[in-house]
Design a protein around this motif. Structure first.
Motif, short mmCIF file in Angstrom:
data_model
loop_
_atom_site.label_atom_id
_atom_site.label_comp_id
_atom_site.label_asym_id
_atom_site.label_seq_id
_atom_site.Cartn_x
_atom_site.Cartn_y
_atom_site.Cartn_z
N ALA A 1 0.82 -1.21 0.00
CA ALA A 1 0.00 0.00 0.00
C ALA A 1 0.86 1.26 0.00
O ALA A 1 0.48 2.28 -0.60
N THR A 2 2.01 1.21 0.66
CA THR A 2 2.92 2.35 0.65
C THR A 2 3.37 2.67 -0.77
O THR A 2 3.41 3.84 -1.18
N ARG A 3 3.72 1.65 -1.52
CA ARG A 3 4.14 1.87 -2.91
C ARG A 3 3.00 2.46 -3.73
O ARG A 3 3.21 3.40 -4.51
N THR A 4 1.78 1.94 -3.55
CA THR A 4 0.66 2.42 -4.35
C THR A 4 0.33 3.87 -4.03
O THR A 4 0.20 4.71 -4.93
N SER B 1 -10.09 -3.36 -14.63
CA SER B 1 -9.11 -4.02 -13.77
C SER B 1 -8.57 -3.02 -12.75
O SER B 1 -8.77 -1.81 -12.86
N SER B 2 -7.85 -3.56 -11.76
CA SER B 2 -7.26 -2.68 -10.74
C SER B 2 -6.24 -1.74 -11.34
O SER B 2 -6.10 -0.59 -10.89
N THR B 3 -5.53 -2.17 -12.39
CA THR B 3 -4.56 -1.29 -13.06
C THR B 3 -5.25 -0.13 -13.74
O THR B 3 -4.78 1.02 -13.68
N GLN B 4 -6.37 -0.39 -14.41
CA GLN B 4 -7.09 0.68 -15.08
C GLN B 4 -7.65 1.68 -14.07
O GLN B 4 -7.60 2.90 -14.30
N VAL B 5 -8.18 1.19 -12.96
CA VAL B 5 -8.69 2.09 -11.92
C VAL B 5 -7.54 2.92 -11.33
O VAL B 5 -7.70 4.11 -11.04
N LEU C 1 -3.32 12.55 0.75
CA LEU C 1 -4.54 12.61 1.55
C LEU C 1 -5.79 12.47 0.67
O LEU C 1 -6.78 11.86 1.09
N SER C 2 -5.75 13.03 -0.53
CA SER C 2 -6.90 12.90 -1.43
C SER C 2 -7.12 11.45 -1.81
O SER C 2 -8.26 10.94 -1.77
N GLU C 3 -6.05 10.76 -2.18
CA GLU C 3 -6.19 9.34 -2.55
C GLU C 3 -6.66 8.52 -1.37
O GLU C 3 -7.56 7.67 -1.50
N THR C 4 -6.10 8.77 -0.19
CA THR C 4 -6.48 8.00 0.99
C THR C 4 -7.93 8.24 1.36
O THR C 4 -8.68 7.30 1.67
N ALA C 5 -8.35 9.51 1.34
CA ALA C 5 -9.74 9.83 1.71
C ALA C 5 -10.73 9.24 0.71
O ALA C 5 -11.76 8.67 1.11
N LEU C 6 -10.43 9.35 -0.58
CA LEU C 6 -11.36 8.83 -1.58
C LEU C 6 -11.44 7.31 -1.52
O LEU C 6 -12.52 6.73 -1.66
N SER C 7 -10.32 6.64 -1.34
CA SER C 7 -10.34 5.19 -1.22
C SER C 7 -11.03 4.76 0.08
O SER C 7 -11.70 3.73 0.14
N PHE C 8 -10.88 5.57 1.12
CA PHE C 8 -11.48 5.25 2.42
C PHE C 8 -13.02 5.26 2.33
O PHE C 8 -13.69 4.41 2.93
N ILE C 9 -13.58 6.21 1.56
CA ILE C 9 -15.04 6.29 1.45
C ILE C 9 -15.57 5.53 0.24
O ILE C 9 -16.76 5.61 -0.08
N GLY C 10 -14.68 4.78 -0.42
CA GLY C 10 -15.13 3.91 -1.50
C GLY C 10 -15.21 4.55 -2.86
O GLY C 10 -15.79 3.97 -3.79
N GLY D 1 -12.35 5.71 -4.52
CA GLY D 1 -11.04 5.63 -5.16
C GLY D 1 -10.74 4.23 -5.64
O GLY D 1 -11.52 3.61 -6.37
N LEU D 2 -9.59 3.71 -5.23
CA LEU D 2 -9.19 2.38 -5.62
C LEU D 2 -10.12 1.34 -5.01
O LEU D 2 -10.67 1.52 -3.93
N ARG D 3 -10.26 0.24 -5.72
CA ARG D 3 -11.13 -0.85 -5.27
C ARG D 3 -10.30 -2.12 -5.10
O ARG D 3 -9.33 -2.32 -5.82
N PRO D 4 -10.68 -2.98 -4.14
CA PRO D 4 -10.00 -4.26 -4.03
C PRO D 4 -10.12 -5.02 -5.34
O PRO D 4 -11.11 -4.87 -6.06
N PRO D 5 -9.11 -5.81 -5.73
CA PRO D 5 -7.96 -6.25 -4.93
C PRO D 5 -6.79 -5.28 -4.87
O PRO D 5 -5.74 -5.64 -4.36
N SER D 6 -6.94 -4.06 -5.43
CA SER D 6 -5.89 -3.07 -5.25
C SER D 6 -5.74 -2.77 -3.77
O SER D 6 -6.70 -2.85 -3.00
N VAL D 7 -4.54 -2.41 -3.38
CA VAL D 7 -4.28 -2.14 -1.97
C VAL D 7 -3.58 -0.80 -1.85
O VAL D 7 -2.60 -0.53 -2.54
N SER D 8 -4.13 0.07 -1.02
CA SER D 8 -3.53 1.36 -0.70
C SER D 8 -3.86 1.66 0.75
O SER D 8 -4.58 0.90 1.41
N TRP D 9 -3.32 2.75 1.26
CA TRP D 9 -3.61 3.09 2.65
C TRP D 9 -5.11 3.30 2.87
O TRP D 9 -5.67 2.86 3.87
N GLY D 10 -5.76 3.95 1.93
CA GLY D 10 -7.19 4.18 2.08
C GLY D 10 -8.00 2.90 2.00
O GLY D 10 -8.96 2.72 2.75
#
Length: 383
Positions: A172-175, A237-241, A313-322, A324-333
């Motif tokens: 997730a750190t890398r992403t 796919s997770s790459t496209q997202v 923070l934008s990426e983390t917040a958006l992924s946190f509320i659904g 942003g990125l979607r599983p199986p992608s992994v990020s802090w959010g």
């Protein structure tokens, strides 16, 4: 300075001071910035923290014992296994962790993984793991740390599905950091082109660009992201997202930097060296890139560094509320999504470990930006 017959010989201290002055006056602008930045201890510490995070993220396939989707069905929501040298049964020269056993919670009747203090499993280094590709290219099967008997080691525990929190945090750190870097680069290119045109040409061109910039700045971000998230095809796919998320963050992160570049260009476009370049027949793009931008490049770098926390923070917040990125992608959010419930707070507090990385990264970028700002200002004394 040379000694004359009428002057006393130069002492060693005076010779060192003279050499330091000569070295200072002959140094380039970037060398002076580095010397001032090196004296800013907090900024140097922040740079080291970010360097460690980037290094761990880049080589996550080696440092992470497992992949992002590998599960340990016998250790669901298991607590962290901390290596130790001593326990109630004595001490050992090699680090070890306790084995695990499954017990039934008397209240909820759910299976709970618990450490077994009667069992020792010794930690080994450079152990064999699942095949992976380091940096996406180099085949690798060796992991930095593991257990010698082939059992699973979970340094930071597991989530509800039995996935290793430590391994997923490194990936997730890398992403998250790569999205921040790519988003800042995209916004920088747009800001350079749009702000440079507005500051160099002025007049009607400046008015039109400024009105467009104001329109972009007043767009409500959350509703916009909600609409874009709904517009993304579900079969992507997770790459496209990932690439879509990066482009979106970059496309809406340029106005602030563009206005700063515009103001700087407006203040120097009447300088003699700019007029001389124009009279020599240089094109506007060459005048801006070769003669005008280098005069405040250090300040642009500072602005870019300060922009990283907002992207992260934008990426983390958006992924946190659904959004942003979607599983199986992994990020802090994405990882923090699992820690939204009261049950996670009470029974698995180690799921909040990615939040510590978010705080560290934001603070490190902020302190690093302050240090670069002080180092780039010749009238400021870096501490």
């Amino acid at each position: 300075m040379t000694d004359t017959p009428d002057s006393p010989p130069e002492t060693a201290a005076e010779r060192r001071a003279r050499r330091q002055r000569e070295r200072y006056y002959s140094a380039s602008q970037w060398t002076l910035i580095w010397w001032r930045f090196r004296r800013h201890r907090a900024a140097m510490a922040a740079a080291c923290v970010l360097g460690v995070m980037v290094f761990l993220g880049l080589f996550a396939e080696f440092f992470a014992p497992y992949g992002t989707t590998e599960r340990n069905r016998d250790y669901l929501s298991g607590p962290p296994q901390i290596p130790m040298f001593c326990d109630d049964n004595g001490c050992s020269l090699r680090p070890f962790v306790h084995g695990t056993r499954t017990e039934r919670d008397p209240v909820t009747l759910r299976a709970v993984a618990m450490p077994d203090p009667e069992t020792r499993r010794y930690v080994s280094f450079f152990v064999e793991g699942q095949p992976a590709r380091l940096l996406g290219v180099i085949p690798i099967q060796t992991r930095l740390v593991g257990l010698e008997d082939g059992a699973r080691l979970h340094l930071w525990g597991t989530d509800q599905m039995g996935r290793d929190v430590f391994s997923r945090t490194l990936y997730a750190t890398r992403t998250s950091l790569s999205i921040g870097v790519a988003g800042v680069l995209i916004s920088f290119v747009l800001a350079l082109a749009i702000g440079g045109a507005a500051g160099y040409f002025g007049g009607m061109v400046d008015n039109v660009i400024q009105r467009f910039t104001e329109v972009v700045r007043v767009i409500p971000i959350i509703p916009l992201y909600m609409g874009l998230a709904a517009a993304m095809p579900k079969d992507w796919s997770s790459t496209q997202v990932y690439f879509a998320m990066t482009i979106i963050l970059g496309l809406f992160g340029w106005p602030t930097l563009a206005r700063r570049i515009r103001s700087q260009l407006l203040s120097i476009r009447g300088e003699d060296y700019v007029l001389a370049a124009e009279l020599a027949g240089a094109r506007p793009a060459r005048v801006i890139a070769t003669h005008m931008l280098p005069s405040f490049t250090s300040f642009i770098i500072v602005d870019l560094v300060i922009s990283f926390p907002y992207m992260i923070l934008s990426e983390t917040a958006l992924s946190f509320i659904g959004l942003g990125l979607r599983p199986p992608s992994v990020s802090w959010g994405v990882m923090l999504q699992q820690a939204q419930s009261v049950q996670a707070i009470e029974q698995a507090p180690w799921l909040f470990i990615p939040a510590v990385f978010v705080v560290l990264a934001v603070l490190a970028f902020t302190v690093l930006g302050d240090g670069l700002r002080d180092a780039a200002d010749p009238y400021s004394e870096a501490r």
